[in-house]
Design a protein around this motif. Structure first.
Motif, short mmCIF file in Angstrom:
data_model
loop_
_atom_site.label_atom_id
_atom_site.label_comp_id
_atom_site.label_asym_id
_atom_site.label_seq_id
_atom_site.Cartn_x
_atom_site.Cartn_y
_atom_site.Cartn_z
N LYS A 1 13.34 10.11 2.22
CA LYS A 1 14.51 10.91 2.60
C LYS A 1 14.39 11.82 3.49
CE LYS A 1 16.24 10.08 -2.03
NZ LYS A 1 16.53 11.02 -3.28
N CYS A 2 13.36 11.75 4.28
CA CYS A 2 12.97 12.90 5.36
C CYS A 2 13.60 12.37 6.69
CB CYS A 2 11.40 12.78 5.68
SG CYS A 2 10.54 12.90 4.00
N SER A 3 13.95 13.47 7.25
CA SER A 3 14.67 13.33 8.66
C SER A 3 13.43 12.70 9.77
CB SER A 3 15.38 14.59 9.00
OG SER A 3 14.32 15.69 9.12
N TYR A 4 12.42 13.10 9.24
CA TYR A 4 11.44 12.34 10.52
C TYR A 4 10.06 12.20 9.74
CZ TYR A 4 9.30 17.06 11.16
OH TYR A 4 8.72 18.01 11.12
N GLY A 5 9.09 11.51 10.17
CA GLY A 5 7.76 11.42 9.18
C GLY A 5 7.74 10.25 8.59
N CYS A 6 8.80 9.44 8.06
CA CYS A 6 8.64 8.35 7.39
C CYS A 6 7.86 7.27 8.00
CB CYS A 6 10.12 7.73 6.96
SG CYS A 6 11.20 8.94 5.94
N PRO A 7 7.05 6.65 6.95
CA PRO A 7 6.28 5.37 7.54
C PRO A 7 7.03 4.69 8.40
CG PRO A 7 6.36 5.71 5.31
CD PRO A 7 7.32 6.80 5.65
N ASP A 8 6.49 4.02 9.46
CA ASP A 8 7.22 2.89 10.14
C ASP A 8 7.58 1.73 9.47
OD1 ASP A 8 7.11 4.46 12.30
OD2 ASP A 8 5.06 3.74 12.97
N GLU A 9 6.69 1.49 8.59
CA GLU A 9 6.94 0.22 7.75
C GLU A 9 6.24 0.42 6.35
OE1 GLU A 9 4.11 -3.35 8.70
OE2 GLU A 9 4.76 -2.58 10.56
N CYS A 10 6.73 -0.24 5.32
CA CYS A 10 6.23 0.01 4.20
C CYS A 10 5.53 -1.39 3.62
CB CYS A 10 7.27 0.15 2.95
SG CYS A 10 8.68 -0.87 3.00
N ILE A 11 4.61 -1.15 2.67
CA ILE A 11 3.92 -2.31 2.15
C ILE A 11 4.52 -2.95 0.70
CG2 ILE A 11 1.57 -3.07 1.30
CD1 ILE A 11 1.40 -1.83 4.23
N ALA A 12 4.68 -4.29 0.70
CA ALA A 12 4.99 -5.02 -0.51
C ALA A 12 3.99 -4.86 -1.48
CB ALA A 12 5.47 -6.35 -0.29
N ASN A 13 4.21 -4.08 -2.68
CA ASN A 13 3.31 -3.85 -3.63
C ASN A 13 2.85 -5.22 -4.42
OD1 ASN A 13 1.99 -3.15 -6.12
ND2 ASN A 13 3.23 -1.21 -6.25
N THR A 14 1.75 -5.35 -4.63
CA THR A 14 1.02 -6.66 -5.19
C THR A 14 0.24 -6.20 -6.53
OG1 THR A 14 -1.14 -6.55 -3.99
CG2 THR A 14 0.77 -7.95 -3.11
N VAL A 15 0.52 -5.03 -6.95
CA VAL A 15 -0.36 -4.75 -8.04
C VAL A 15 0.60 -5.60 -9.26
CG1 VAL A 15 -0.59 -2.82 -10.07
CG2 VAL A 15 -0.64 -2.36 -7.57
N GLY A 16 -0.65 -6.06 -10.00
CA GLY A 16 -0.24 -6.95 -11.25
C GLY A 16 0.32 -8.37 -10.88
N VAL A 17 0.38 -8.85 -9.57
CA VAL A 17 0.62 -10.11 -8.85
C VAL A 17 -0.50 -10.84 -8.77
CG1 VAL A 17 1.67 -11.21 -7.00
CG2 VAL A 17 2.90 -9.13 -7.94
N ASN A 18 -0.85 -11.72 -9.23
CA ASN A 18 -1.87 -12.72 -8.92
C ASN A 18 -1.95 -13.40 -7.62
OD1 ASN A 18 -4.25 -13.99 -9.50
ND2 ASN A 18 -3.89 -15.05 -11.45
N ILE A 19 -2.63 -13.09 -6.75
CA ILE A 19 -2.69 -13.83 -5.55
C ILE A 19 -3.89 -14.89 -5.63
CG2 ILE A 19 -2.75 -13.57 -3.11
CD1 ILE A 19 -1.58 -11.05 -3.44
N THR A 20 -3.67 -15.99 -5.28
CA THR A 20 -4.63 -17.01 -5.29
C THR A 20 -4.76 -17.46 -3.96
OG1 THR A 20 -3.36 -18.55 -5.58
CG2 THR A 20 -4.44 -17.62 -7.63
N PRO A 21 -6.38 -17.43 -3.37
CA PRO A 21 -6.51 -18.13 -1.95
C PRO A 21 -6.00 -19.28 -1.81
CG PRO A 21 -8.58 -17.70 -3.29
CD PRO A 21 -7.39 -17.21 -4.19
#
Length: 128
Positions: free
Chosen positions: A108-128
Motif C-alpha cells: 500500500k506504499c506510494s512508492y518502493g513496491c516491488p515491480d513484480e511479485c512471485i507466485a507462491n509455491t510453498v506446499g505445491v509439489n512441482i515435478t520436473p
C-alpha cells in the motif's frame, strides 16, 4: 525420508531473536531450507546487512517494519514462504533495488513496491 532441496543446508530451525548480536553481519543466506517461525524484529539492528536471502522456507508472520531500519540493506528475498500482511512502509521507502515477495503480500506504499511479485509455491509439489 530426506526432503532436502538440492542446494539446501538442511536447516529446520528458526531465525534466533539474538541474531541482532551479529552486528558486523553483511550477508545472511538461509534460502531453500525448512526454516520456520517469524523474522525476528531484532534483524532491524543489523546495520551492516546488505543481503537477506530467506526465500523458499516456511517462515510465517509478517515482514517486520524493523527491516526498514537496516542502514545497508540492498536485497531482501522472502518469496516462497508463509508470510502474510502488508509490506511495511519502512521497507518500501528504502526503495530497494531487489525486493522479492509473494503476490499474497499487499503493498500500500506510494512508492518502493516491488515491480513484480512471485507466485507462491510453498506446499505445491512441482515435478520436473
Amino acid at each position: 525420508h530426506n526432503n532436502k532441496r538440492d542446494d539446501s543446508l538442511g536447516l529446520d530451525s528458526t531465525i534466533p531473536e539474538d541474531i541482532a548480536k551479529l552486528s558486523m553481519l553483511e550477508s545472511l543466506r538461509i534460502e531453500k531450507n525448512s526454516i520456520s517461525g517469524t523474522i525476528p524484529v531484532g534483524i532491524g539492528q543489523l546495520d551492516n546487512l546488505v543481503t537477506f536471502h530467506a526465500q523458499d522456507n516456511l517462515i510465517s508472520g509478517t515482514i517486520p517494519s524493523e527491516m526498514g531500519e537496516m542502514d545497508s540493506i540492498v536485497t531482501i528475498r522472502v518469496e516462497n514462504n508463509l508470510l502474510v500482511g502488508d509490506i511495511p512502509e519502512s521497507v518500501c521507502i528504502k526503495d530497494l533495488p531487489s525486493l522479492f515477495v509473494d503476490c499474497s503480500l499487499t503493498c500500500k506504499c506510494s512508492y518502493g513496491c516491488p515491480d513484480e511479485c512471485i507466485a507462491n509455491t510453498v506446499g505445491v509439489n512441482i515435478t520436473p
